[in-house]
Scaffold this active site. Structure first.
Site, mmCIF file in Angstrom:
data_model
loop_
_atom_site.group_PDB
_atom_site.id
_atom_site.type_symbol
_atom_site.label_atom_id
_atom_site.label_comp_id
_atom_site.label_asym_id
_atom_site.label_seq_id
_atom_site.Cartn_x
_atom_site.Cartn_y
_atom_site.Cartn_z
ATOM 1 N N TYR A 1 41.610 42.382 38.904
ATOM 2 C CA TYR A 1 40.455 43.256 39.128
ATOM 3 C C TYR A 1 40.518 44.477 38.214
ATOM 4 O O TYR A 1 39.564 44.806 37.510
ATOM 5 C CB TYR A 1 40.426 43.677 40.598
ATOM 6 C CG TYR A 1 39.306 44.633 40.948
ATOM 7 C CD1 TYR A 1 37.989 44.244 40.815
ATOM 8 C CD2 TYR A 1 39.594 45.903 41.424
ATOM 9 C CE1 TYR A 1 36.961 45.120 41.152
ATOM 10 C CE2 TYR A 1 38.579 46.785 41.760
ATOM 11 C CZ TYR A 1 37.259 46.391 41.623
ATOM 12 O OH TYR A 1 36.264 47.257 41.948
ATOM 13 N N GLY A 2 41.665 45.138 38.191
ATOM 14 C CA GLY A 2 41.817 46.303 37.339
ATOM 15 C C GLY A 2 41.718 45.949 35.862
ATOM 16 O O GLY A 2 41.124 46.695 35.067
ATOM 17 N N SER A 4 40.028 43.427 34.519
ATOM 18 C CA SER A 4 38.642 43.100 34.175
ATOM 19 C C SER A 4 37.797 44.364 34.050
ATOM 20 O O SER A 4 36.940 44.469 33.159
ATOM 21 C CB SER A 4 38.039 42.152 35.224
ATOM 22 O OG SER A 4 37.964 42.768 36.496
ATOM 23 N N LYS A 5 38.047 45.335 34.930
ATOM 24 C CA LYS A 5 37.327 46.602 34.818
ATOM 25 C C LYS A 5 37.685 47.322 33.528
ATOM 26 O O LYS A 5 36.815 47.876 32.836
ATOM 27 C CB LYS A 5 37.651 47.491 36.021
ATOM 28 C CG LYS A 5 36.996 47.060 37.309
ATOM 29 C CD LYS A 5 37.435 47.919 38.476
ATOM 30 C CE LYS A 5 36.941 49.334 38.370
ATOM 31 N NZ LYS A 5 37.267 50.125 39.581
#
Length: 199
Positions: A1-2, A4-5
């Site tokens: 998640y981190g 991809s952000k």
């Protein structure tokens, strides 16, 4: 998640440099507010509040002393407006967006505030700290304050009370959404809230 952000952040920032697009990146911290259907993995302030109203168990991963800065969604929308109104300033830029040092709290502090609002103890259990969970994160929002003349207006207590009141007024919807029977919501007195003016 981190990851991809972070990748999206760099792509969008590079679109401005390479193609001259008027892009702006907002690195948002913990956003909360009315109309947020928080769950355990996303929207933790809303999820804690929903669980408090419905009498659901809350799992604290770690010791509950993790600190985050939180931002009311109405303050975030004001920042969006400021960025759109000043593309000459916001274009091609990256801004940290959160409540900053004046709007930080730990998980246990949120629990304490919710217990005051609801008038009853919350059902808490503790579990192991999740991998990658930061013990402390507070955004440096000075760039948005300086360049876009923006800063959070809603204090923690005022913003949390607005969220709590909205969830309490819509508790049947939340009970259906989470597909479990309504529990302690009936225990919450209408007079349990107090109001602090936005700071």
């Amino acid at each position: 998640y981190g990851c991809s952000k972070g990748a999206a952040d760099q792509y969008v920032h590079d679109y401005a440099r390479t193609y001259g697009m008027t892009t702006t990146c907002f690195r948002q911290s913990c956003i909360y507010g009315r109309r947020q259907f928080g769950i355990e993995d996303q929207g933790w302030v809303a999820w804690f509040t929903i669980a408090a109203v419905l009498g659901r168990r809350i799992t604290l991963y770690g010791n509950g002393k993790q600190v985050r800065d939180v931002l009311d969604v109405d303050d975030l929308c004001r920042l969006y407006d400021a960025a759109v109104e000043r593309p000459d300033v916001s274009g091609g830029q990256i801004f940290n967006v959160g409540g900053g040092p004046l709007h930080q709290l730990s998980l246990l502090e949120l629990v304490e505030k919710l217990e005051r609002l609801t008038g009853h103890r919350l059902d808490l259990v503790y579990a192991n700290t999740r991998v990658g969970d930061q013990p402390l994160f507070v955004s440096d929002i000075s760039k948005a304050q300086r360049d876009l003349q923006w800063q959070p207006a809603f204090g923690l207590d005022a913003g949390l009370e607005r969220l709590y009141r909205w969830i309490f007024d819509n508790r049947e919807t939340f009970a259906e959404y989470h597909q479990k029977p309504l529990a302690a919501a009936a225990m919450v007195p209408d007079t349990a809230c107090h109001h602090d003016s936005p700071t």
